[in-house]
Design an enzyme around this catalytic site. Sequence first.
Site, PDB file in Angstrom:
ATOM      1  N   CYS A  92       0.835  -1.215  -0.029  1.00  0.00           N
ATOM      2  CA  CYS A  92      -0.025  -0.047   0.015  1.00  0.00           C
ATOM      3  C   CYS A  92       0.880   1.305  -0.032  1.00  0.00           C
ATOM      4  CB  CYS A  92      -0.958  -0.159   1.376  1.00  0.00           C
ATOM      5  SG  CYS A  92      -1.851   1.298   1.463  1.00  0.00           S
ATOM      6  N   LEU A  93       0.580   2.054  -0.722  1.00  0.00           N
ATOM      7  CA  LEU A  93       1.366   3.388  -0.743  1.00  0.00           C
ATOM      8  C   LEU A  93       1.265   4.272   0.392  1.00  0.00           C
ATOM      9  CD1 LEU A  93       0.749   4.906  -4.387  1.00  0.00           C
ATOM     10  CD2 LEU A  93       2.762   3.777  -3.766  1.00  0.00           C
ATOM     11  N   HIS A 134      -9.049  -3.865  -2.244  1.00  0.00           N
ATOM     12  CA  HIS A 134      -7.878  -2.903  -1.421  1.00  0.00           C
ATOM     13  C   HIS A 134      -8.343  -1.403  -1.533  1.00  0.00           C
ATOM     14  CE1 HIS A 134      -3.850  -2.040  -0.081  1.00  0.00           C
ATOM     15  NE2 HIS A 134      -4.084  -0.912  -0.500  1.00  0.00           N
ATOM     16  N   GLU A 135      -8.661  -0.861  -2.474  1.00  0.00           N
ATOM     17  CA  GLU A 135      -9.040   0.506  -2.509  1.00  0.00           C
ATOM     18  C   GLU A 135     -10.433   0.623  -2.028  1.00  0.00           C
ATOM     19  OE1 GLU A 135      -6.515   2.339  -3.093  1.00  0.00           O
ATOM     20  OE2 GLU A 135      -5.398   0.597  -3.895  1.00  0.00           O
ATOM     21  N   HIS A 138     -10.127   1.290   1.556  1.00  0.00           N
ATOM     22  CA  HIS A 138      -9.637   2.386   2.278  1.00  0.00           C
ATOM     23  C   HIS A 138     -10.869   3.400   2.514  1.00  0.00           C
ATOM     24  CE1 HIS A 138      -5.210   2.567   2.134  1.00  0.00           C
ATOM     25  NE2 HIS A 138      -5.301   1.963   0.913  1.00  0.00           N
TER      26      HIS A 138
HETATM   27 NI    NI Z   1      -3.546   1.021   0.027  1.00  0.00          NI
END
Ligand code: NI
Length: 177
Positions: A92-93, A134-135, A138
């Site tokens: 993850c960034l 995943h997104e 968030h």
């Molecule tokens: Ni992420």
Amino acid sequence: MIRKIHTFPDDVLRKKAQPVENIDIEISELINDMTETMYSQKGVGLAAPQVGVSLRVVVIDTSAGEDPGALIQLINPEITASEGEQTGEEGCLSIPGEYEPVRRYNKVTVKALNPAGENIELEAEGFLARAVQHELDHLEGVLFIDRIPPYKRDIVKKHIKRRIADGDYGYAEDIKS
Ligand code: NI
């Protein structure tokens, strides 16, 4: 414009993001900036909370910018169907440098608005389905480390703590400040 990427344990990553009500110039700019920010770090996805904006917007490109047709920009996305199972490594960034296997649905169907405000439906499988899940996590304030076994999560958190102490975590602007 490239925006600052907020890193764990920043509180903004834990807030439930709000729906977009109007796709106005600010939202268009946000989407463009998120896309540019994702590509600047060779990421495959980015959600608005990661740039400090608590709105339901995500950008995904599983080619990390290699394939011009691969960019997906979603507003108010919702998973409407899911099936099967897959396990694969995720990063993850907002948790740079940490990678762990995560279990996800193998296929998902997503409805959303595109940047033009049109209703779209996306069917995703495999790695794209993983990126989508995943997104969308968030947008609920959920990170991939919430989806790994607690003992592994503790190891990752300790590792991050040590990296922060060593000045070896986050992006240049964080490390400087
Ligand atoms: Ni992420």
